[in-house]
Scaffold this motif. Structure first.
Motif, PDB file in Angstrom:
ATOM      1  N   UNK A   1      23.491  41.122 -96.365  1.00  0.00           N
ATOM      2  CA  UNK A   1      23.926  41.238 -94.970  1.00  0.00           C
ATOM      3  C   UNK A   1      24.715  40.004 -94.546  1.00  0.00           C
ATOM      4  N   UNK A   2      24.200  38.821 -94.888  1.00  0.00           N
ATOM      5  CA  UNK A   2      24.905  37.580 -94.529  1.00  0.00           C
ATOM      6  C   UNK A   2      26.222  37.485 -95.284  1.00  0.00           C
ATOM      7  N   UNK A   3      26.233  37.907 -96.544  1.00  0.00           N
ATOM      8  CA  UNK A   3      27.488  37.906 -97.298  1.00  0.00           C
ATOM      9  C   UNK A   3      28.522  38.838 -96.667  1.00  0.00           C
ATOM     10  N   UNK A   4      28.047  39.931 -96.061  1.00  0.00           N
ATOM     11  CA  UNK A   4      28.964  40.891 -95.452  1.00  0.00           C
ATOM     12  C   UNK A   4      29.557  40.430 -94.133  1.00  0.00           C
ATOM     13  N   UNK A   5      28.958  39.423 -93.503  1.00  0.00           N
ATOM     14  CA  UNK A   5      29.507  38.909 -92.248  1.00  0.00           C
ATOM     15  C   UNK A   5      30.759  38.082 -92.543  1.00  0.00           C
ATOM     16  N   UNK A   6      31.732  38.170 -91.653  1.00  0.00           N
ATOM     17  CA  UNK A   6      32.880  37.273 -91.789  1.00  0.00           C
ATOM     18  C   UNK A   6      32.521  35.913 -91.199  1.00  0.00           C
ATOM     19  N   UNK A   7      33.367  34.927 -91.461  1.00  0.00           N
ATOM     20  CA  UNK A   7      33.071  33.560 -91.036  1.00  0.00           C
ATOM     21  C   UNK A   7      32.912  33.460 -89.527  1.00  0.00           C
ATOM     22  N   UNK A   8      33.733  34.189 -88.791  1.00  0.00           N
ATOM     23  CA  UNK A   8      33.677  34.125 -87.326  1.00  0.00           C
ATOM     24  C   UNK A   8      32.350  34.677 -86.817  1.00  0.00           C
ATOM     25  N   UNK A   9      31.872  35.768 -87.441  1.00  0.00           N
ATOM     26  CA  UNK A   9      30.620  36.389 -86.995  1.00  0.00           C
ATOM     27  C   UNK A   9      29.433  35.458 -87.201  1.00  0.00           C
ATOM     28  N   UNK A  10      29.319  34.916 -88.416  1.00  0.00           N
ATOM     29  CA  UNK A  10      28.161  34.056 -88.686  1.00  0.00           C
ATOM     30  C   UNK A  10      28.223  32.778 -87.878  1.00  0.00           C
ATOM     31  N   UNK A  11      29.454  32.245 -87.660  1.00  0.00           N
ATOM     32  CA  UNK A  11      29.591  31.044 -86.830  1.00  0.00           C
ATOM     33  C   UNK A  11      29.140  31.321 -85.406  1.00  0.00           C
ATOM     34  N   UNK A  12      29.587  32.460 -84.863  1.00  0.00           N
ATOM     35  CA  UNK A  12      29.211  32.805 -83.490  1.00  0.00           C
ATOM     36  C   UNK A  12      27.719  33.018 -83.338  1.00  0.00           C
ATOM     37  N   UNK A  13      27.093  33.702 -84.302  1.00  0.00           N
ATOM     38  CA  UNK A  13      25.669  33.989 -84.184  1.00  0.00           C
ATOM     39  C   UNK A  13      24.814  32.731 -84.317  1.00  0.00           C
ATOM     40  N   UNK A  14      25.163  31.878 -85.251  1.00  0.00           N
ATOM     41  CA  UNK A  14      24.394  30.640 -85.397  1.00  0.00           C
ATOM     42  C   UNK A  14      24.614  29.708 -84.220  1.00  0.00           C
ATOM     43  N   UNK A  15      25.848  29.652 -83.745  1.00  0.00           N
ATOM     44  CA  UNK A  15      26.132  28.766 -82.624  1.00  0.00           C
ATOM     45  C   UNK A  15      25.428  29.252 -81.364  1.00  0.00           C
ATOM     46  N   UNK A  16      25.355  30.568 -81.168  1.00  0.00           N
ATOM     47  CA  UNK A  16      24.621  31.096 -80.022  1.00  0.00           C
ATOM     48  C   UNK A  16      23.126  30.845 -80.146  1.00  0.00           C
ATOM     49  N   UNK A  17      22.633  30.807 -81.392  1.00  0.00           N
ATOM     50  CA  UNK A  17      21.201  30.610 -81.597  1.00  0.00           C
ATOM     51  C   UNK A  17      20.777  29.166 -81.392  1.00  0.00           C
ATOM     52  N   UNK A  18      21.572  28.213 -81.886  1.00  0.00           N
ATOM     53  CA  UNK A  18      21.159  26.799 -81.837  1.00  0.00           C
ATOM     54  C   UNK A  18      22.149  25.924 -81.079  1.00  0.00           C
ATOM     55  N   UNK A  19      23.197  26.557 -80.546  1.00  0.00           N
ATOM     56  CA  UNK A  19      24.247  25.758 -79.902  1.00  0.00           C
ATOM     57  C   UNK A  19      23.770  24.928 -78.738  1.00  0.00           C
ATOM     58  N   UNK A  20      22.834  25.432 -77.950  1.00  0.00           N
ATOM     59  CA  UNK A  20      22.351  24.682 -76.786  1.00  0.00           C
ATOM     60  C   UNK A  20      21.705  23.369 -77.231  1.00  0.00           C
ATOM     61  N   UNK A  21      20.877  23.438 -78.284  1.00  0.00           N
ATOM     62  CA  UNK A  21      20.256  22.213 -78.792  1.00  0.00           C
ATOM     63  C   UNK A  21      21.295  21.260 -79.365  1.00  0.00           C
ATOM     64  N   UNK A  22      22.331  21.804 -79.990  1.00  0.00           N
ATOM     65  CA  UNK A  22      23.379  20.941 -80.541  1.00  0.00           C
ATOM     66  C   UNK A  22      24.129  20.206 -79.427  1.00  0.00           C
ATOM     67  N   UNK A  23      24.324  20.878 -78.301  1.00  0.00           N
ATOM     68  CA  UNK A  23      24.989  20.213 -77.181  1.00  0.00           C
ATOM     69  C   UNK A  23      24.103  19.112 -76.596  1.00  0.00           C
ATOM     70  N   UNK A  24      22.787  19.305 -76.663  1.00  0.00           N
ATOM     71  CA  UNK A  24      21.877  18.240 -76.253  1.00  0.00           C
ATOM     72  C   UNK A  24      22.038  17.026 -77.166  1.00  0.00           C
ATOM     73  N   UNK A  25      22.324  17.280 -78.449  1.00  0.00           N
ATOM     74  CA  UNK A  25      22.578  16.168 -79.366  1.00  0.00           C
ATOM     75  C   UNK A  25      23.786  15.356 -78.885  1.00  0.00           C
ATOM     76  N   UNK A  26      24.812  16.049 -78.414  1.00  0.00           N
ATOM     77  CA  UNK A  26      25.985  15.348 -77.885  1.00  0.00           C
ATOM     78  C   UNK A  26      25.620  14.506 -76.672  1.00  0.00           C
ATOM     79  N   UNK A  27      24.829  15.093 -75.769  1.00  0.00           N
ATOM     80  CA  UNK A  27      24.411  14.353 -74.570  1.00  0.00           C
ATOM     81  C   UNK A  27      23.578  13.138 -74.961  1.00  0.00           C
ATOM     82  N   UNK A  28      22.617  13.348 -75.848  1.00  0.00           N
ATOM     83  CA  UNK A  28      21.773  12.226 -76.277  1.00  0.00           C
ATOM     84  C   UNK A  28      22.592  11.158 -77.001  1.00  0.00           C
ATOM     85  N   UNK A  29      23.551  11.599 -77.828  1.00  0.00           N
ATOM     86  CA  UNK A  29      24.403  10.636 -78.521  1.00  0.00           C
ATOM     87  C   UNK A  29      25.203   9.792 -77.548  1.00  0.00           C
TER      88      UNK A  29
END
Length: 400
Positions: free
Chosen positions: A354-382
């Motif tokens: 299933x993951x192999x069948x996703x295109x790069x844009x799809x997997x990027x969007x799904x992972x970023x939506x899943x953990x993106x908020x915490x990653x932005x907190x990393x920017x704020x903390x940095x």
């Protein structure tokens, strides 16, 4: 959070220019300038790190950026292997299931009052839609095939022998013998003219000329009727005893005689090959499907009738009977562990493919939506941590 982190970086840039302009007026602005300067560095560095996970920063093909899109197949394989090694392991599943009271949970669902139970219209409609959407022919064929296969796997001879032996021990065979005696008597009485004619035809000419054939017929029939009457009234009649001994020997042979068991298995297979059995299984499936649809469409009505009462009794037993609870929990544990052992590799392959069948844009969007908020907190903390480090360095510089 992305907007907030970016806005904080812009604010630090503005603060840097303001502090730089005002620094000659008072030494305190030097600390502000150091804070803002280091904060910009920290914020930009973390922005680059976070962005590099999902794409090329500013669209520049910098090495070791766009990490997730470039390695999505490897990530999928690693995730699948992680699931297989740490979760889809029969031993792990069995230990986890050992802590779950499946029987109690099912019992609470079944014994809940109709208007307070967890069966609601939404779940019922979903179940009805699922049953209706799945092809009736395909499901029916699957049901009939599974039922026929289970029947073919059933060793009927020992089971029949055990049932017959139990019936003999408890005396449940006696009504059957009585019914057989009654049937023989009624058949003999209904066909008395035929029997008399048979005796007449086989009697000698002297007996027929003297009329003794009729007397012989009456004597034979009277004797048979008396014999049947005695057998019906006397449980210890020799013929009844012989019949029971024959049944006991049959029960023993059914359990121990391999040749007889093979014959019974052949009769079973021959019966299952009969179209009438297929028709019976089809009717059984249609009845079961209709009952499931009615229960799904109107669960409250189904649970308020005899079916509901039976379900509530089963639910009570599942909660209160320790032997039943232990058996159900053991079955659930073994069934789940067996399912994992049989289909764990298939689940892993499904995840990986299933993951192999996703295109790069799809997997990027799904992972970023899943953990993106915490990653932005990393920017704020940095940004903030970088500013504090800048102040610390500036303090050491001033004191030095």
């Amino acid at each position: 959070m992305r907007i907030f982190a970016s806005a904080l970086l812009v604010v630090m840039a503005g603060l840097f220019f303001v502090a730089r302009a005002l620094e000659p007026r008072h030494p305190a602005w030097g600390f502000v300038r150091a804070f803002a300067e280091a904060a910009m560095v920290g914020g930009l560095a973390d922005w680059f790190a976070v962005t590099a996970l999902f794409r090329h920063p500013l669209g520049l093909p910098i090495p070791h950026t766009a990490i997730i899109p470039r390695n999505k197949d490897r990530i999928g394989d690693s995730l699948a292997n992680f699931l297989r090694s740490n979760f889809l392991v029969p031993g792990v599943v069995a230990r986890r299931m050992a802590r779950l009271d499946v029987a109690g949970a099912v019992g609470r669902v079944l014994s809940a009052p109709p208007r307070e139970g967890p069966l609601r219209g939404g779940a019922g409609k979903m179940a009805a839609t699922l049953l209706e959407s799945l092809g009736d022919e395909q499901l029916g064929n699957l049901f009939k095939s599974a039922a026929a296969q289970r029947l073919r796997q059933l060793d009927l001879a020992p089971l029949a022998g055990q049932l017959l032996a139990a019936a003999l021990r408890e005396g449940r065979h006696r009504p059957v013998i009585n019914a057989a005696i009654l049937w023989v008597g009624e058949t003999l009485e209904a066909n008395e003219p035929l029997f008399r004619q048979m005796i007449h035809d086989r009697a000698g000419s002297i007996l027929r000329w003297t009329g003794l054939d009729e007397t012989l017929s009456s004597k034979i029939l009277d004797g048979l009727f008396k014999l049947l009457g005695d057998m019906a009234e006397d449980r210890e009649h020799p013929l009844r005893v012989r019949a029971e001994e024959g049944l006991e020997k049959l029960a023993e042979r059914l359990q121990q005689d391999d040749e007889l068991g093979a014959k019974v298995a052949g009769w079973r297979d021959h019966a299952l090959a009969n179209p009438a059995v297929a028709t019976w299984l089809d009717g059984l499936w249609q009845s079961a499907r209709g009952a499931m649809l009615r229960a799904a469409r109107d669960p409250e009505t189904a649970r308020s009738g005899k079916l509901g009462e039976a379900l509530r009794q089963i639910g009570t037993s599942l909660q209160e009977d320790e032997k039943v609870k232990l058996a159900v929990n053991r079955f659930a544990r073994r069934a789940t562990a067996g399912f994992v052992a049989s289909y764990g590799d298939g689940i892993v392959t499904l995840v990986s493919d299933t993951i192999r069948g996703w295109d790069a844009k799809t997997i990027t969007g799904r992972l970023e939506n899943a953990v993106g908020r915490d990653l932005q907190y990393i920017r704020v903390n940095g940004t903030l941590v970088g500013g504090l480090v800048g102040v610390a360095i500036h303090t050491v510089d001033v004191l030095g």
